[in-house]
Design a protein around this motif. Sequence first.
Motif, PDB file in Angstrom:
ATOM      1  N   PRO A  23       0.825  -1.212   0.000  1.00  0.00           N
ATOM      2  CA  PRO A  23       0.000   0.000   0.000  1.00  0.00           C
ATOM      3  C   PRO A  23       0.864   1.268   0.000  1.00  0.00           C
ATOM      4  CG  PRO A  23      -0.888  -1.604   1.538  1.00  0.00           C
ATOM      5  CD  PRO A  23       0.441  -2.146   1.081  1.00  0.00           C
ATOM      6  N   GLY A  24       0.669   2.099  -1.005  1.00  0.00           N
ATOM      7  CA  GLY A  24       1.407   3.349  -1.090  1.00  0.00           C
ATOM      8  C   GLY A  24       2.813   3.228  -1.637  1.00  0.00           C
ATOM      9  N   ILE A  25       3.241   2.022  -1.975  1.00  0.00           N
ATOM     10  CA  ILE A  25       4.585   1.802  -2.517  1.00  0.00           C
ATOM     11  C   ILE A  25       4.448   0.955  -3.771  1.00  0.00           C
ATOM     12  CG2 ILE A  25       6.900   0.896  -2.109  1.00  0.00           C
ATOM     13  CD1 ILE A  25       6.499   1.296   0.838  1.00  0.00           C
ATOM     14  N   SER A  26       4.780   1.500  -4.908  1.00  0.00           N
ATOM     15  CA  SER A  26       4.553   0.826  -6.187  1.00  0.00           C
ATOM     16  C   SER A  26       5.609  -0.234  -6.479  1.00  0.00           C
ATOM     17  CB  SER A  26       4.548   1.851  -7.320  1.00  0.00           C
ATOM     18  OG  SER A  26       3.495   2.775  -7.171  1.00  0.00           O
ATOM     19  N   GLU A  27       5.158  -1.311  -7.106  1.00  0.00           N
ATOM     20  CA  GLU A  27       6.073  -2.358  -7.548  1.00  0.00           C
ATOM     21  C   GLU A  27       7.086  -1.801  -8.540  1.00  0.00           C
ATOM     22  OE1 GLU A  27       4.133  -4.474 -11.380  1.00  0.00           O
ATOM     23  OE2 GLU A  27       3.011  -4.836  -9.520  1.00  0.00           O
ATOM     24  N   ASN A  28       8.299  -2.324  -8.485  1.00  0.00           N
ATOM     25  CA  ASN A  28       9.378  -1.923  -9.387  1.00  0.00           C
ATOM     26  C   ASN A  28       9.691  -0.428  -9.329  1.00  0.00           C
ATOM     27  OD1 ASN A  28      10.391  -4.301 -10.744  1.00  0.00           O
ATOM     28  ND2 ASN A  28       8.436  -4.451 -11.808  1.00  0.00           N
ATOM     29  N   GLY A  29       9.295   0.232  -8.242  1.00  0.00           N
ATOM     30  CA  GLY A  29       9.615   1.641  -8.052  1.00  0.00           C
ATOM     31  C   GLY A  29      10.772   1.806  -7.078  1.00  0.00           C
ATOM     32  N   PHE A  56      14.636  -0.072 -18.359  1.00  0.00           N
ATOM     33  CA  PHE A  56      13.833   0.434 -17.250  1.00  0.00           C
ATOM     34  C   PHE A  56      13.295  -0.739 -16.440  1.00  0.00           C
ATOM     35  CE2 PHE A  56      13.829   4.109 -19.955  1.00  0.00           C
ATOM     36  CZ  PHE A  56      13.622   5.206 -19.127  1.00  0.00           C
ATOM     37  N   THR A  57      13.092  -0.515 -15.129  1.00  0.00           N
ATOM     38  CA  THR A  57      12.511  -1.551 -14.284  1.00  0.00           C
ATOM     39  C   THR A  57      10.991  -1.446 -14.361  1.00  0.00           C
ATOM     40  OG1 THR A  57      12.537  -0.197 -12.263  1.00  0.00           O
ATOM     41  CG2 THR A  57      14.505  -1.489 -12.747  1.00  0.00           C
ATOM     42  N   PHE A  58      10.399  -2.347 -15.118  1.00  0.00           N
ATOM     43  CA  PHE A  58       8.961  -2.293 -15.398  1.00  0.00           C
ATOM     44  C   PHE A  58       8.518  -3.686 -15.820  1.00  0.00           C
ATOM     45  CE2 PHE A  58       5.051  -0.809 -17.500  1.00  0.00           C
ATOM     46  CZ  PHE A  58       4.644   0.205 -16.625  1.00  0.00           C
ATOM     47  N   ARG A  65      -1.541  -0.048 -16.786  1.00  0.00           N
ATOM     48  CA  ARG A  65      -1.817  -0.470 -15.401  1.00  0.00           C
ATOM     49  C   ARG A  65      -1.023   0.344 -14.386  1.00  0.00           C
ATOM     50  NH1 ARG A  65       0.301  -4.243 -11.548  1.00  0.00           N
ATOM     51  NH2 ARG A  65       1.987  -4.793 -12.993  1.00  0.00           N
ATOM     52  N   MET A  66       0.222   0.617 -14.671  1.00  0.00           N
ATOM     53  CA  MET A  66       1.085   1.239 -13.677  1.00  0.00           C
ATOM     54  C   MET A  66       1.281   2.736 -13.853  1.00  0.00           C
ATOM     55  SD  MET A  66       1.768  -1.032 -11.479  1.00  0.00           S
ATOM     56  CE  MET A  66       2.941  -0.059 -10.531  1.00  0.00           C
ATOM     57  N   THR A  67       0.888   3.298 -14.999  1.00  0.00           N
ATOM     58  CA  THR A  67       1.075   4.739 -15.187  1.00  0.00           C
ATOM     59  C   THR A  67      -0.218   5.455 -15.584  1.00  0.00           C
ATOM     60  OG1 THR A  67       1.596   4.681 -17.570  1.00  0.00           O
ATOM     61  CG2 THR A  67       3.415   4.270 -16.017  1.00  0.00           C
ATOM     62  N   GLY A  68      -1.232   4.695 -15.989  1.00  0.00           N
ATOM     63  CA  GLY A  68      -2.446   5.322 -16.482  1.00  0.00           C
ATOM     64  C   GLY A  68      -2.311   5.891 -17.884  1.00  0.00           C
ATOM     65  N   GLN A  69      -1.169   5.665 -18.514  1.00  0.00           N
ATOM     66  CA  GLN A  69      -0.922   6.176 -19.854  1.00  0.00           C
ATOM     67  C   GLN A  69      -1.053   5.058 -20.877  1.00  0.00           C
ATOM     68  OE1 GLN A  69      -0.291   9.507 -20.422  1.00  0.00           O
ATOM     69  NE2 GLN A  69      -0.697   9.699 -18.227  1.00  0.00           N
ATOM     70  N   PRO A  70      -1.571   5.357 -22.069  1.00  0.00           N
ATOM     71  CA  PRO A  70      -1.663   4.329 -23.104  1.00  0.00           C
ATOM     72  C   PRO A  70      -0.303   4.070 -23.742  1.00  0.00           C
ATOM     73  CG  PRO A  70      -2.405   6.420 -23.978  1.00  0.00           C
ATOM     74  CD  PRO A  70      -2.119   6.657 -22.517  1.00  0.00           C
ATOM     75  N   GLY A  71      -0.207   2.938 -24.405  1.00  0.00           N
ATOM     76  CA  GLY A  71       0.993   2.648 -25.180  1.00  0.00           C
ATOM     77  C   GLY A  71       1.862   1.570 -24.569  1.00  0.00           C
ATOM     78  N   ARG A  72       2.779   1.090 -25.385  1.00  0.00           N
ATOM     79  CA  ARG A  72       3.724   0.063 -24.963  1.00  0.00           C
ATOM     80  C   ARG A  72       5.056   0.716 -24.623  1.00  0.00           C
ATOM     81  NH1 ARG A  72       2.310  -5.109 -26.331  1.00  0.00           N
ATOM     82  NH2 ARG A  72       4.476  -5.743 -26.681  1.00  0.00           N
ATOM     83  N   ASP A  82      10.834   8.876 -18.556  1.00  0.00           N
ATOM     84  CA  ASP A  82      11.333   9.553 -17.355  1.00  0.00           C
ATOM     85  C   ASP A  82      10.291  10.510 -16.765  1.00  0.00           C
ATOM     86  OD1 ASP A  82      13.860   8.359 -17.292  1.00  0.00           O
ATOM     87  OD2 ASP A  82      14.773   9.921 -18.534  1.00  0.00           O
ATOM     88  N   GLN A  83       9.385  10.997 -17.595  1.00  0.00           N
ATOM     89  CA  GLN A  83       8.385  11.957 -17.129  1.00  0.00           C
ATOM     90  C   GLN A  83       7.129  11.290 -16.572  1.00  0.00           C
ATOM     91  OE1 GLN A  83       9.308  15.202 -17.016  1.00  0.00           O
ATOM     92  NE2 GLN A  83      11.239  14.322 -17.785  1.00  0.00           N
ATOM     93  N   MET A  84       6.969  10.006 -16.800  1.00  0.00           N
ATOM     94  CA  MET A  84       5.781   9.304 -16.315  1.00  0.00           C
ATOM     95  C   MET A  84       5.919   8.972 -14.834  1.00  0.00           C
ATOM     96  SD  MET A  84       4.787   6.785 -19.469  1.00  0.00           S
ATOM     97  CE  MET A  84       4.505   7.455 -21.108  1.00  0.00           C
ATOM     98  N   ARG A  85       4.778   8.760 -14.168  1.00  0.00           N
ATOM     99  CA  ARG A  85       4.789   8.499 -12.744  1.00  0.00           C
ATOM    100  C   ARG A  85       4.016   7.226 -12.414  1.00  0.00           C
ATOM    101  NH1 ARG A  85       8.462  10.940 -13.126  1.00  0.00           N
ATOM    102  NH2 ARG A  85       9.155  12.878 -12.131  1.00  0.00           N
ATOM    103  N   LEU A  86       4.555   6.485 -11.458  1.00  0.00           N
ATOM    104  CA  LEU A  86       3.902   5.303 -10.915  1.00  0.00           C
ATOM    105  C   LEU A  86       2.817   5.737  -9.939  1.00  0.00           C
ATOM    106  CD1 LEU A  86       7.165   3.261 -10.253  1.00  0.00           C
ATOM    107  CD2 LEU A  86       5.552   2.944 -12.155  1.00  0.00           C
ATOM    108  N   PRO A  87       1.953   4.820  -9.491  1.00  0.00           N
ATOM    109  CA  PRO A  87       0.879   5.210  -8.570  1.00  0.00           C
ATOM    110  C   PRO A  87       1.350   5.901  -7.293  1.00  0.00           C
ATOM    111  CG  PRO A  87       0.382   3.079  -9.514  1.00  0.00           C
ATOM    112  CD  PRO A  87       1.765   3.428  -9.984  1.00  0.00           C
TER     113      PRO A  87
END
Length: 239
Positions: A23-29, A56-58, A65-72, A82-87
Amino acid sequence: MSVRPDAHILTARPFAHRGLHGPGISENGMAAFDAAIAAGHGIECDVRASRDGVAFTFHDADLQRMTGQPGRIAAISAAALDQMRLPDGGAIPRLSALLARCEGRVPMLVEIKAPGRRVAALCGAVARDLADWPDAPIAIMSFNPHVLSCFARQRKRQLRGLVVTQQNKGAVRGRIERALALWLGRPDFLACDIRDLPSPFAAHARRRGLPVLSWTVRSPADHARAARHTDQIIYEDGA
């Protein structure tokens, strides 16, 4: 890495699966990796490459699922990733940044997510990052034996592990796949699905001197099973 290490160095500590997340700590972050380091445990992480060949660790091929952004992830540049954010608000770590954080002192399992035969680009990206830490207690591993074969050619002293599961496979198909993977990958250790244990395959590997790790250990029952049949665990919090 002047001398090929003994794979049994990987059995000294448990490994936090995708870091010590929850909770509050994202996987691979990075927060999950820092938590694993603080606990004195090793780190297991997944690695994929950006469009321009940065590791990248992903875990997922898709970013949603992990960024809310579309695409591969393979279609996005490193600068954009680098500009994207995990939960939890953290960035998607570059593998190079995680290696620098560990400073060659924390055992690591780097699972390379590369389906099919075209693995050279991702393996090359990982190998370039690992080259800066030649004596660190790090192993690469993959379900794909072509990844192990690629590292055997380009980074001969790197510890290599084969990740295996029998789930959703028939007995005959599983035996054939494992035999081919062992022949092609020539692993130094195995990472076996906890759901498959006890396993004659894993028991035979241990008798041959190959360390066997188990994934993903999540419950006390899993922990007890792993203690009987493997040499170390890859776990998630709660185990």
